[in-house]
Motif scaffolding. Structure first.
Motif, mmCIF file in Angstrom:
data_model
loop_
_atom_site.group_PDB
_atom_site.id
_atom_site.type_symbol
_atom_site.label_atom_id
_atom_site.label_comp_id
_atom_site.label_asym_id
_atom_site.label_seq_id
_atom_site.Cartn_x
_atom_site.Cartn_y
_atom_site.Cartn_z
ATOM 1 N N MET A 1 -1.805 -7.563 -4.497
ATOM 2 C CA MET A 1 -0.984 -6.927 -3.481
ATOM 3 C C MET A 1 0.466 -6.823 -3.967
ATOM 4 S SD MET A 1 -2.553 -8.707 -0.052
ATOM 5 C CE MET A 1 -2.949 -10.266 -0.823
ATOM 6 N N PHE A 2 0.974 -7.939 -4.503
ATOM 7 C CA PHE A 2 2.341 -7.948 -5.009
ATOM 8 C C PHE A 2 2.505 -6.947 -6.143
ATOM 9 C CE2 PHE A 2 5.283 -9.546 -8.254
ATOM 10 C CZ PHE A 2 6.472 -9.507 -7.539
ATOM 11 N N ASN A 3 1.598 -7.000 -7.117
ATOM 12 C CA ASN A 3 1.701 -6.102 -8.269
ATOM 13 C C ASN A 3 1.566 -4.639 -7.866
ATOM 14 O OD1 ASN A 3 2.103 -8.184 -10.082
ATOM 15 N ND2 ASN A 3 -0.076 -8.432 -10.485
ATOM 16 N N LEU A 4 0.688 -4.368 -6.930
ATOM 17 C CA LEU A 4 0.534 -2.992 -6.460
ATOM 18 C C LEU A 4 1.809 -2.543 -5.749
ATOM 19 C CD1 LEU A 4 -1.105 -0.449 -6.161
ATOM 20 C CD2 LEU A 4 -2.239 -1.480 -4.170
ATOM 21 N N GLY A 5 2.387 -3.407 -4.954
ATOM 22 C CA GLY A 5 3.661 -3.081 -4.300
ATOM 23 C C GLY A 5 4.726 -2.744 -5.322
ATOM 24 N N HIS A 6 4.808 -3.555 -6.364
ATOM 25 C CA HIS A 6 5.800 -3.330 -7.424
ATOM 26 C C HIS A 6 5.564 -1.979 -8.104
ATOM 27 C CE1 HIS A 6 8.860 -4.704 -10.181
ATOM 28 N NE2 HIS A 6 8.074 -4.388 -11.197
ATOM 29 N N LEU A 7 4.311 -1.688 -8.411
ATOM 30 C CA LEU A 7 3.956 -0.417 -9.041
ATOM 31 C C LEU A 7 4.337 0.766 -8.148
ATOM 32 C CD1 LEU A 7 2.357 0.888 -11.478
ATOM 33 C CD2 LEU A 7 0.403 0.875 -9.936
ATOM 34 N N LEU A 8 4.075 0.627 -6.862
ATOM 35 C CA LEU A 8 4.386 1.709 -5.923
ATOM 36 C C LEU A 8 5.890 1.933 -5.791
ATOM 37 C CD1 LEU A 8 1.665 0.916 -3.259
ATOM 38 C CD2 LEU A 8 1.769 2.962 -4.720
ATOM 39 N N VAL A 9 6.672 0.852 -5.812
ATOM 40 C CA VAL A 9 8.136 1.004 -5.786
ATOM 41 C C VAL A 9 8.580 1.785 -7.009
ATOM 42 C CG1 VAL A 9 10.321 -0.232 -6.034
ATOM 43 C CG2 VAL A 9 8.655 -1.000 -4.351
ATOM 44 N N ASP A 10 8.070 1.388 -8.172
ATOM 45 C CA ASP A 10 8.444 2.083 -9.410
ATOM 46 C C ASP A 10 8.068 3.559 -9.384
ATOM 47 O OD1 ASP A 10 9.506 -0.243 -10.424
ATOM 48 O OD2 ASP A 10 7.804 -0.675 -11.752
ATOM 49 N N ALA A 11 7.016 3.895 -8.639
ATOM 50 C CA ALA A 11 6.568 5.287 -8.528
ATOM 51 C C ALA A 11 7.305 6.043 -7.414
ATOM 52 C CB ALA A 11 5.062 5.328 -8.274
ATOM 53 N N GLY A 12 8.265 5.360 -6.750
ATOM 54 C CA GLY A 12 9.020 6.013 -5.687
ATOM 55 C C GLY A 12 8.264 6.102 -4.378
ATOM 56 N N ARG A 13 7.290 5.226 -4.199
ATOM 57 C CA ARG A 13 6.453 5.263 -2.995
ATOM 58 C C ARG A 13 6.706 4.004 -2.169
ATOM 59 N NH1 ARG A 13 0.925 6.527 -6.033
ATOM 60 N NH2 ARG A 13 0.019 6.110 -3.992
ATOM 61 N N GLU A 15 7.315 3.378 1.019
ATOM 62 C CA GLU A 15 6.613 3.117 2.279
ATOM 63 C C GLU A 15 5.260 2.466 2.031
ATOM 64 O OE1 GLU A 15 6.437 6.489 4.895
ATOM 65 O OE2 GLU A 15 8.608 6.831 4.759
ATOM 66 N N GLU A 16 4.575 2.938 1.025
ATOM 67 C CA GLU A 16 3.286 2.334 0.681
ATOM 68 C C GLU A 16 3.488 0.929 0.126
ATOM 69 O OE1 GLU A 16 0.196 4.992 -1.249
ATOM 70 O OE2 GLU A 16 2.038 6.183 -1.469
ATOM 71 N N ALA A 17 4.516 0.763 -0.688
ATOM 72 C CA ALA A 17 4.809 -0.545 -1.273
ATOM 73 C C ALA A 17 5.066 -1.568 -0.181
ATOM 74 C CB ALA A 17 6.022 -0.445 -2.196
ATOM 75 N N GLU A 18 5.765 -1.156 0.853
ATOM 76 C CA GLU A 18 6.071 -2.073 1.957
ATOM 77 C C GLU A 18 4.796 -2.665 2.552
ATOM 78 O OE1 GLU A 18 8.183 -2.137 6.351
ATOM 79 O OE2 GLU A 18 8.673 -0.485 4.996
ATOM 80 N N VAL A 19 3.782 -1.849 2.704
ATOM 81 C CA VAL A 19 2.511 -2.313 3.266
ATOM 82 C C VAL A 19 1.924 -3.437 2.411
ATOM 83 C CG1 VAL A 19 0.123 -1.658 3.758
ATOM 84 C CG2 VAL A 19 1.997 -0.114 4.395
ATOM 85 N N PHE A 20 1.918 -3.251 1.111
ATOM 86 C CA PHE A 20 1.321 -4.257 0.231
ATOM 87 C C PHE A 20 2.204 -5.487 0.088
ATOM 88 C CE2 PHE A 20 -1.105 -0.479 -0.727
ATOM 89 C CZ PHE A 20 -2.388 -0.998 -0.655
#
Length: 93
Positions: A1-13, A15-20
């Motif tokens: 969850m943490f790593n996916l959140g980090h990846l999503l932030v880096d991708a400019g996403r 709102e999705e990162a916040e969920v994870f």
């Protein structure tokens, strides 16, 4: 969850990162608390950011101590800011 959140932030996403990040916070993940605080602060949601920084501070995260100190200084809460910076220094930051 943490790593996916980090990846999503880096991708400019953010709102999705916040969920994870929130899901990772529920498991007690200190890094997620810190990163969620950063994400919320960048979005102008300082009150929510403060809550997650405080959770990370209570878990001993010195980076969160510094970021919360910065947030408190920005809010004009100089005494609290100084205390957080000192706490980070004492913890070896």
């Amino acid at each position: 969850m943490f790593n996916l959140g980090h990846l999503l932030v880096d991708a400019g996403r953010g709102e999705e990162a916040e969920v994870f990040y929130r899901r990772a916070v529920e498991t007690g993940h200190t890094g997620a608390m810190f990163n969620l605080g950063n994400l919320l602060r960048q979005a102008g949601r300082e009150e929510e950011a403060e809550d997650f920084y405080r959770r990370a501070v209570e878990a001993g995260d010195t980076d969160a101590m510094c970021n919360l100190g910065s947030l408190m200084r920005q809010a004009g809460r100089e005494e609290e800011s100084e205390g957080l910076y000192r706490r980070a220094v004492e913890a070896g930051h």
